[in-house]
Design a protein around this motif. Structure first.
Motif, PDB file in Angstrom:
ATOM      1  N   LEU A 181       0.626  -6.916   0.552  1.00  0.00           N
ATOM      2  CA  LEU A 181      -0.483  -5.971   0.660  1.00  0.00           C
ATOM      3  C   LEU A 181      -0.019  -4.626   1.193  1.00  0.00           C
ATOM      4  O   LEU A 181      -0.408  -3.566   0.679  1.00  0.00           O
ATOM      5  CB  LEU A 181      -1.560  -6.517   1.602  1.00  0.00           C
ATOM      6  N   ILE A 182       0.792  -4.660   2.243  1.00  0.00           N
ATOM      7  CA  ILE A 182       1.244  -3.419   2.882  1.00  0.00           C
ATOM      8  C   ILE A 182       2.034  -2.560   1.901  1.00  0.00           C
ATOM      9  O   ILE A 182       1.808  -1.349   1.783  1.00  0.00           O
ATOM     10  CB  ILE A 182       2.088  -3.746   4.124  1.00  0.00           C
ATOM     11  N   LYS A 183       2.944  -3.175   1.176  1.00  0.00           N
ATOM     12  CA  LYS A 183       3.759  -2.426   0.208  1.00  0.00           C
ATOM     13  C   LYS A 183       2.908  -1.929  -0.963  1.00  0.00           C
ATOM     14  O   LYS A 183       3.061  -0.778  -1.404  1.00  0.00           O
ATOM     15  CB  LYS A 183       4.906  -3.291  -0.306  1.00  0.00           C
ATOM     16  N   ALA A 184       1.991  -2.764  -1.441  1.00  0.00           N
ATOM     17  CA  ALA A 184       1.143  -2.346  -2.558  1.00  0.00           C
ATOM     18  C   ALA A 184       0.266  -1.163  -2.158  1.00  0.00           C
ATOM     19  O   ALA A 184       0.116  -0.199  -2.930  1.00  0.00           O
ATOM     20  CB  ALA A 184       0.281  -3.513  -3.038  1.00  0.00           C
ATOM     21  N   MET A 185      -0.297  -1.200  -0.946  1.00  0.00           N
ATOM     22  CA  MET A 185      -1.138  -0.083  -0.499  1.00  0.00           C
ATOM     23  C   MET A 185      -0.319   1.195  -0.367  1.00  0.00           C
ATOM     24  O   MET A 185      -0.800   2.286  -0.666  1.00  0.00           O
ATOM     25  CB  MET A 185      -1.831  -0.434   0.818  1.00  0.00           C
ATOM     26  N   HIS A 186       0.940   1.060   0.071  1.00  0.00           N
ATOM     27  CA  HIS A 186       1.809   2.237   0.155  1.00  0.00           C
ATOM     28  C   HIS A 186       2.150   2.758  -1.231  1.00  0.00           C
ATOM     29  O   HIS A 186       2.000   3.955  -1.527  1.00  0.00           O
ATOM     30  CB  HIS A 186       3.095   1.894   0.902  1.00  0.00           C
ATOM     31  N   ASP A 187       2.622   1.867  -2.102  1.00  0.00           N
ATOM     32  CA  ASP A 187       3.122   2.296  -3.403  1.00  0.00           C
ATOM     33  C   ASP A 187       2.017   2.842  -4.307  1.00  0.00           C
ATOM     34  O   ASP A 187       2.244   3.769  -5.089  1.00  0.00           O
ATOM     35  CB  ASP A 187       3.824   1.134  -4.102  1.00  0.00           C
ATOM     36  N   PHE A 188       0.813   2.270  -4.212  1.00  0.00           N
ATOM     37  CA  PHE A 188      -0.284   2.699  -5.077  1.00  0.00           C
ATOM     38  C   PHE A 188      -1.149   3.778  -4.435  1.00  0.00           C
ATOM     39  O   PHE A 188      -2.091   4.270  -5.048  1.00  0.00           O
ATOM     40  CB  PHE A 188      -1.135   1.502  -5.495  1.00  0.00           C
ATOM     41  N   GLY A 189      -0.856   4.116  -3.185  1.00  0.00           N
ATOM     42  CA  GLY A 189      -1.531   5.244  -2.558  1.00  0.00           C
ATOM     43  C   GLY A 189      -2.870   4.928  -1.924  1.00  0.00           C
ATOM     44  O   GLY A 189      -3.736   5.803  -1.854  1.00  0.00           O
ATOM     45  N   GLY A 190      -3.037   3.691  -1.449  1.00  0.00           N
ATOM     46  CA  GLY A 190      -4.271   3.375  -0.740  1.00  0.00           C
ATOM     47  C   GLY A 190      -4.786   1.979  -1.029  1.00  0.00           C
ATOM     48  O   GLY A 190      -4.286   1.283  -1.920  1.00  0.00           O
ATOM     49  N   GLU A 191      -5.812   1.595  -0.280  1.00  0.00           N
ATOM     50  CA  GLU A 191      -6.364   0.247  -0.391  1.00  0.00           C
ATOM     51  C   GLU A 191      -6.982  -0.015  -1.769  1.00  0.00           C
ATOM     52  O   GLU A 191      -6.673  -1.025  -2.409  1.00  0.00           O
ATOM     53  CB  GLU A 191      -7.407   0.026   0.704  1.00  0.00           C
ATOM     54  N   GLN A 192      -7.855   0.873  -2.225  1.00  0.00           N
ATOM     55  CA  GLN A 192      -8.579   0.619  -3.473  1.00  0.00           C
ATOM     56  C   GLN A 192      -7.664   0.471  -4.684  1.00  0.00           C
ATOM     57  O   GLN A 192      -7.773  -0.524  -5.417  1.00  0.00           O
ATOM     58  CB  GLN A 192      -9.620   1.707  -3.719  1.00  0.00           C
ATOM     59  N   PRO A 193      -6.728   1.425  -4.927  1.00  0.00           N
ATOM     60  CA  PRO A 193      -5.844   1.241  -6.093  1.00  0.00           C
ATOM     61  C   PRO A 193      -4.946   0.021  -5.966  1.00  0.00           C
ATOM     62  O   PRO A 193      -4.611  -0.611  -6.971  1.00  0.00           O
ATOM     63  CB  PRO A 193      -5.041   2.541  -6.144  1.00  0.00           C
ATOM     64  N   ALA A 194      -4.549  -0.327  -4.736  1.00  0.00           N
ATOM     65  CA  ALA A 194      -3.728  -1.523  -4.542  1.00  0.00           C
ATOM     66  C   ALA A 194      -4.512  -2.777  -4.917  1.00  0.00           C
ATOM     67  O   ALA A 194      -3.986  -3.675  -5.579  1.00  0.00           O
ATOM     68  CB  ALA A 194      -3.258  -1.608  -3.096  1.00  0.00           C
ATOM     69  N   MET A 195      -5.770  -2.849  -4.488  1.00  0.00           N
ATOM     70  CA  MET A 195      -6.594  -4.019  -4.796  1.00  0.00           C
ATOM     71  C   MET A 195      -6.898  -4.100  -6.289  1.00  0.00           C
ATOM     72  O   MET A 195      -6.961  -5.200  -6.864  1.00  0.00           O
ATOM     73  CB  MET A 195      -7.893  -3.990  -3.992  1.00  0.00           C
ATOM     74  N   GLU A 196      -7.064  -2.947  -6.936  1.00  0.00           N
ATOM     75  CA  GLU A 196      -7.282  -2.936  -8.385  1.00  0.00           C
ATOM     76  C   GLU A 196      -6.069  -3.513  -9.111  1.00  0.00           C
ATOM     77  O   GLU A 196      -6.208  -4.271 -10.080  1.00  0.00           O
ATOM     78  CB  GLU A 196      -7.570  -1.511  -8.863  1.00  0.00           C
TER      79      GLU A 196
END
Length: 349
Positions: A181-196
């Motif tokens: 989760l932490i890496k995805a939120m960083h790489d995608f630029g935030g919580e919402q795009p990471a969850m998408e």
């Protein structure tokens, strides 16, 4: 080793302690022991890991027996919470953000182990309640026989060829799962795009796994093509798993990234054997034990004054070209529950 399965490890007088031990039979009644609750990854599959050696050395030098319980980082913190009124553990070792969580719950007392002044400020608590003992980085593994080249990007993992061939450990339970989760939120630029993104990835995901350590053998055998992990654990596993390759996903068009995911240790508040816990922490940060981090454990020494071994040099080369970012651990610790809830909603987990 599995990141979450509690298991007895007899080789080092290791016991899986009951959640509520009777005072007459618990470790707390024995003055010549120290009890460690730890995230897994530092105990060898065949008794050849860092913990195996340093616990053996510690017992020989001090006569103090190490009793060891392992599980996921979140699981170990929750166990310590349940035992807060009657602590059974002396030393707690977890990955971030769970060590910060343990501190915020009052589970750790201040102690400055010998050698902690040689640990970088980013790798220890400002209030003196915990310190890294083994430095480490988040990563993924792939089967090198089936995939000669590792996938380059997160987006590559959405390909149909990974359906039921990809798995990552459960965020909120496993430290490495939370790291996804932490890496995805960083790489995608935030919580919402990471969850998408993770919602899309769920089509290929085998399903929840309480254990990160159990995923690497599945990747090595070809049951999975890709799984999450961490550099220290997977590098150590690769000695006996020839088809295991470590890699770091990038966002499409970007650079591969990772972040430090150290094993951090602290002295438990009102520990039954506080003195023995202090001695063990001193030992873990000692020059000899720190040299063994890379020689035996496949990790990076927490002490800055310990010179790199051949293994450490190889590990550093592995990370050439990989951007290392620093998560906002205070934000993650404060908002971890909401991030986990968002992940559950996105993935239907």
């Amino acid at each position: 080793m599995p990141r979450n399965a509690l298991k007895p490890l007899a080789a080092l007088a290791v016991l899986a302690l009951p959640l509520t031990a009777c005072s007459g039979t618990s470790a707390a009644s024995d003055e010549n022991v120290v009890t460690v609750y730890s995230a897994d990854g530092l105990k060898g599959e065949n008794g050849d890991g860092w913990y195996d050696q340093v616990f053996k050395d510690f017992e020989k030098e001090t006569g103090i027996k190490v009793e060891y319980v392992e599980g996921g980082s979140g699981e170990m913190v929750q166990r310590t919470v349940r035992e807060k009124r009657n602590p059974q553990a002396d030393v707690l070792v977890t990955l971030p953000p769970f060590i910060q969580q343990a501190d915020s719950k009052g589970l750790l007392q201040k102690y400055a182990p010998k050698g902690v002044d040689r640990v970088s400020g980013a790798d220890k608590a400002a209030n003196g309640t915990w310190t890294a003992v083994v430095n480490n980085y988040f990563g993924f593994v792939h089967n090198t026989k089936e995939l000669k080249q590792a996938p380059a990007t997160w987006e590559d993992l959405l390909d149909a060829k990974y359906e039921n061939k990809l798995q990552y450990s459960t965020p909120g339970v496993a430290g490495d799962g939370t790291a996804v989760l932490i890496k995805a939120m960083h790489d995608f630029g935030g919580e919402q795009p990471a969850m998408e993104y993770l919602k899309k990835l769920q089509a290929n995901n085998v399903g929840p796994s309480a254990s990160t350590g159990k995923l690497a053998p599945k990747v090595d055998k070809g049951e999975l093509l890709v799984a999450n992990g961490d550099v220290q654990m997977n590098y150590a596993q690769s000695k006996s798993m020839p088809n295991l390759g470590i890699w770091f996903p990038a966002r499409e068009g970007g650079r591969p990234t990772t972040f430090a995911l150290p094993y951090a240790a602290g002295l438990v508040t009102d520990a039954p054997h506080t003195g023995n816990g202090k001695k063990l922490l001193d030992h873990l940060l000692g020059q000899k034990a720190q040299r063994q981090v890379s020689e035996i454990g496949g990790g990076f020494a927490a002490r800055q004054d310990v010179k790199a071994t051949d293994a450490a040099v190889a590990l550093t080369k592995l990370m050439d070209g990989v951007e290392v970012f620093e998560p906002d651990w205070n934000d993650i610790e404060e908002n971890l529950t909401s991030y986990i809830d968002a992940w559950k909603e996105a993935t239907g987990s």
